[in-house]
Design a protein around this motif. Structure first.
Motif, mmCIF file in Angstrom:
data_model
loop_
_atom_site.group_PDB
_atom_site.id
_atom_site.type_symbol
_atom_site.label_atom_id
_atom_site.label_comp_id
_atom_site.label_asym_id
_atom_site.label_seq_id
_atom_site.Cartn_x
_atom_site.Cartn_y
_atom_site.Cartn_z
ATOM 1 N N LYS A 1 -14.255 -50.792 150.745
ATOM 2 C CA LYS A 1 -15.531 -51.515 150.730
ATOM 3 C C LYS A 1 -15.360 -52.979 151.137
ATOM 4 O O LYS A 1 -16.305 -53.615 151.587
ATOM 5 N N SER A 2 -14.153 -53.528 150.934
ATOM 6 C CA SER A 2 -13.858 -54.903 151.341
ATOM 7 C C SER A 2 -12.344 -55.064 151.448
ATOM 8 O O SER A 2 -11.582 -54.205 150.994
ATOM 9 N N LEU A 3 -11.945 -56.176 152.045
ATOM 10 C CA LEU A 3 -10.526 -56.482 152.222
ATOM 11 C C LEU A 3 -10.236 -57.869 151.669
ATOM 12 O O LEU A 3 -11.144 -58.702 151.571
ATOM 13 N N ALA A 4 -8.995 -58.101 151.337
ATOM 14 C CA ALA A 4 -8.558 -59.422 150.868
ATOM 15 C C ALA A 4 -7.226 -59.749 151.537
ATOM 16 O O ALA A 4 -6.454 -58.849 151.873
ATOM 17 N N ILE A 5 -6.986 -61.038 151.727
ATOM 18 C CA ILE A 5 -5.717 -61.502 152.284
ATOM 19 C C ILE A 5 -5.169 -62.609 151.398
ATOM 20 O O ILE A 5 -5.899 -63.510 150.988
ATOM 21 N N TYR B 1 -5.075 -56.388 151.547
ATOM 22 C CA TYR B 1 -5.432 -55.423 150.514
ATOM 23 C C TYR B 1 -6.760 -54.767 150.867
ATOM 24 O O TYR B 1 -7.717 -55.470 151.208
ATOM 25 N N ALA B 2 -6.817 -53.451 150.745
ATOM 26 C CA ALA B 2 -8.072 -52.703 150.882
ATOM 27 C C ALA B 2 -8.580 -52.430 149.468
ATOM 28 O O ALA B 2 -7.841 -51.930 148.614
ATOM 29 N N LEU B 3 -9.848 -52.776 149.234
ATOM 30 C CA LEU B 3 -10.449 -52.612 147.906
ATOM 31 C C LEU B 3 -11.577 -51.592 147.955
ATOM 32 O O LEU B 3 -12.301 -51.507 148.957
ATOM 33 N N ASN B 4 -11.773 -50.890 146.851
ATOM 34 C CA ASN B 4 -12.851 -49.902 146.786
ATOM 35 C C ASN B 4 -14.170 -50.505 146.296
ATOM 36 O O ASN B 4 -15.115 -49.773 146.005
ATOM 37 N N ILE B 5 -14.230 -51.843 146.216
ATOM 38 C CA ILE B 5 -15.453 -52.548 145.832
ATOM 39 C C ILE B 5 -15.571 -53.835 146.649
ATOM 40 O O ILE B 5 -14.597 -54.303 147.235
ATOM 41 N N VAL B 6 -16.774 -54.380 146.649
ATOM 42 C CA VAL B 6 -16.978 -55.759 147.089
ATOM 43 C C VAL B 6 -16.951 -56.570 145.804
ATOM 44 O O VAL B 6 -17.692 -56.285 144.860
ATOM 45 N N LEU B 7 -16.073 -57.550 145.753
ATOM 46 C CA LEU B 7 -15.933 -58.342 144.532
ATOM 47 C C LEU B 7 -17.150 -59.240 144.317
ATOM 48 O O LEU B 7 -17.798 -59.656 145.288
ATOM 49 N N PRO B 8 -17.452 -59.571 143.072
ATOM 50 C CA PRO B 8 -18.512 -60.550 142.828
ATOM 51 C C PRO B 8 -18.069 -61.908 143.372
ATOM 52 O O PRO B 8 -16.882 -62.108 143.650
ATOM 53 N N ILE C 1 -6.804 -49.907 146.999
ATOM 54 C CA ILE C 1 -6.565 -48.531 147.455
ATOM 55 C C ILE C 1 -5.600 -48.473 148.637
ATOM 56 O O ILE C 1 -5.267 -47.395 149.113
ATOM 57 N N GLY C 2 -5.152 -49.627 149.075
ATOM 58 C CA GLY C 2 -4.158 -49.689 150.141
ATOM 59 C C GLY C 2 -3.725 -51.121 150.351
ATOM 60 O O GLY C 2 -4.448 -52.054 150.012
ATOM 61 N N SER C 3 -2.526 -51.269 150.903
ATOM 62 C CA SER C 3 -2.037 -52.623 151.197
ATOM 63 C C SER C 3 -1.025 -52.563 152.334
ATOM 64 O O SER C 3 -0.447 -51.515 152.625
ATOM 65 N N ALA C 4 -0.850 -53.714 152.960
ATOM 66 C CA ALA C 4 0.122 -53.856 154.046
ATOM 67 C C ALA C 4 0.546 -55.314 154.081
ATOM 68 O O ALA C 4 -0.157 -56.186 153.571
ATOM 69 N N GLN C 5 1.692 -55.575 154.699
ATOM 70 C CA GLN C 5 2.109 -56.964 154.821
ATOM 71 C C GLN C 5 2.825 -57.207 156.135
ATOM 72 O O GLN C 5 3.452 -56.330 156.701
ATOM 73 N N LEU C 6 2.675 -58.435 156.577
ATOM 74 C CA LEU C 6 3.328 -58.951 157.768
ATOM 75 C C LEU C 6 4.136 -60.159 157.315
ATOM 76 O O LEU C 6 3.601 -61.024 156.611
ATOM 77 N N ILE C 7 5.392 -60.225 157.693
ATOM 78 C CA ILE C 7 6.234 -61.357 157.308
ATOM 79 C C ILE C 7 6.548 -62.180 158.550
ATOM 80 O O ILE C 7 6.986 -61.646 159.569
ATOM 81 N N GLY C 8 6.297 -63.493 158.438
ATOM 82 C CA GLY C 8 6.656 -64.426 159.490
ATOM 83 C C GLY C 8 7.645 -65.436 158.941
ATOM 84 O O GLY C 8 7.678 -65.698 157.736
ATOM 85 N N LEU C 9 8.439 -66.012 159.824
ATOM 86 C CA LEU C 9 9.472 -66.971 159.425
ATOM 87 C C LEU C 9 9.189 -68.326 160.047
ATOM 88 O O LEU C 9 8.682 -68.407 161.171
ATOM 89 N N TYR C 10 9.528 -69.381 159.295
ATOM 90 C CA TYR C 10 9.360 -70.716 159.858
ATOM 91 C C TYR C 10 10.296 -71.712 159.178
ATOM 92 O O TYR C 10 10.496 -71.656 157.969
ATOM 93 N N GLN C 11 10.821 -72.625 159.985
ATOM 94 C CA GLN C 11 11.599 -73.754 159.492
ATOM 95 C C GLN C 11 10.965 -75.023 160.042
ATOM 96 O O GLN C 11 10.837 -75.180 161.256
ATOM 97 N N HIS C 12 10.555 -75.913 159.134
ATOM 98 C CA HIS C 12 9.913 -77.186 159.489
ATOM 99 C C HIS C 12 10.863 -78.001 160.360
ATOM 100 O O HIS C 12 12.060 -78.040 160.123
ATOM 101 N N ARG C 13 10.312 -78.650 161.362
ATOM 102 C CA ARG C 13 11.134 -79.448 162.294
ATOM 103 C C ARG C 13 11.976 -80.499 161.592
ATOM 104 O O ARG C 13 13.077 -80.782 162.016
#
Length: 154
Positions: free
Chosen positions: A39-43, A113-120, A139-151
């Motif tokens: 019903k909605s997603l979160a990041i 994150y996949a949610l089975n509701i729309v949050l208030p 009801i489901g989740s996934a992740q992407l990992i990125g790397l970074y080093q500050h200049r």
């Protein structure tokens, strides 16, 4: 569920433009294979290597986003989908706060994150408050990992 960015590979380097050394705008994200009943997603974007990957002491939150419409299949660079709501990051403001690690090369987890509701309307929740509100609704989740080093970081 899969989350990706056309700007960097999983476990690859996050381009400069999405960091404090660049434009500090959110990278484009795309996702697919969202579960039926979503019903909605979160990041949540966070860095578990703060302040030093050799001796991490905390997880630094860079972005909290919720109530992303279930019809969205991604986020354009530097934007938030219509209808989505933002939370507070650890810099104490809403919106995206790009990588800027003080020491070493850090990992940045882009968690979807996949949610089975729309949050208030939670106002501008912290990561902790959002996770509490999502309990029992993921009801489901996934992740992407990125790397970074500050200049300027060693």
């Amino acid at each position: 569920m899969i989350i990706e960015s056309p700007s960097f590979m999983h476990e690859g380097s996050i381009p400069l433009r999405y960091t404090c050394d660049g434009l500090n705008v959110s990278p484009p994200l795309i996702w697919r294979d969202i579960p039926a009943g979503t019903k909605s997603l979160a990041i949540i974007v966070d860095d578990p290597d703060a302040p030093d990957p050799a001796s991490p002491k905390m997880t630094w939150v860079h972005w909290v986003l919720y109530n992303i419409p279930d019809t969205a299949c991604g986020i354009k660079e530097g934007s938030v989908p219509e209808g989505a709501k933002t939370g507070v990051n650890d810099s104490h403001h809403t919106g995206y706060d790009g990588p800027c690690p003080p020491l070493g090369r850090h990992r940045y987890f882009f968690k979807l994150y996949a949610l089975n509701i729309v949050l208030p309307d939670l106002g501008h929740p912290t990561k902790t408050a959002l996770i509490k509100s999502m309990q029992g609704h993921v009801i489901g989740s996934a992740q992407l990992i990125g790397l970074y080093q500050h200049r300027g970081a060693l």
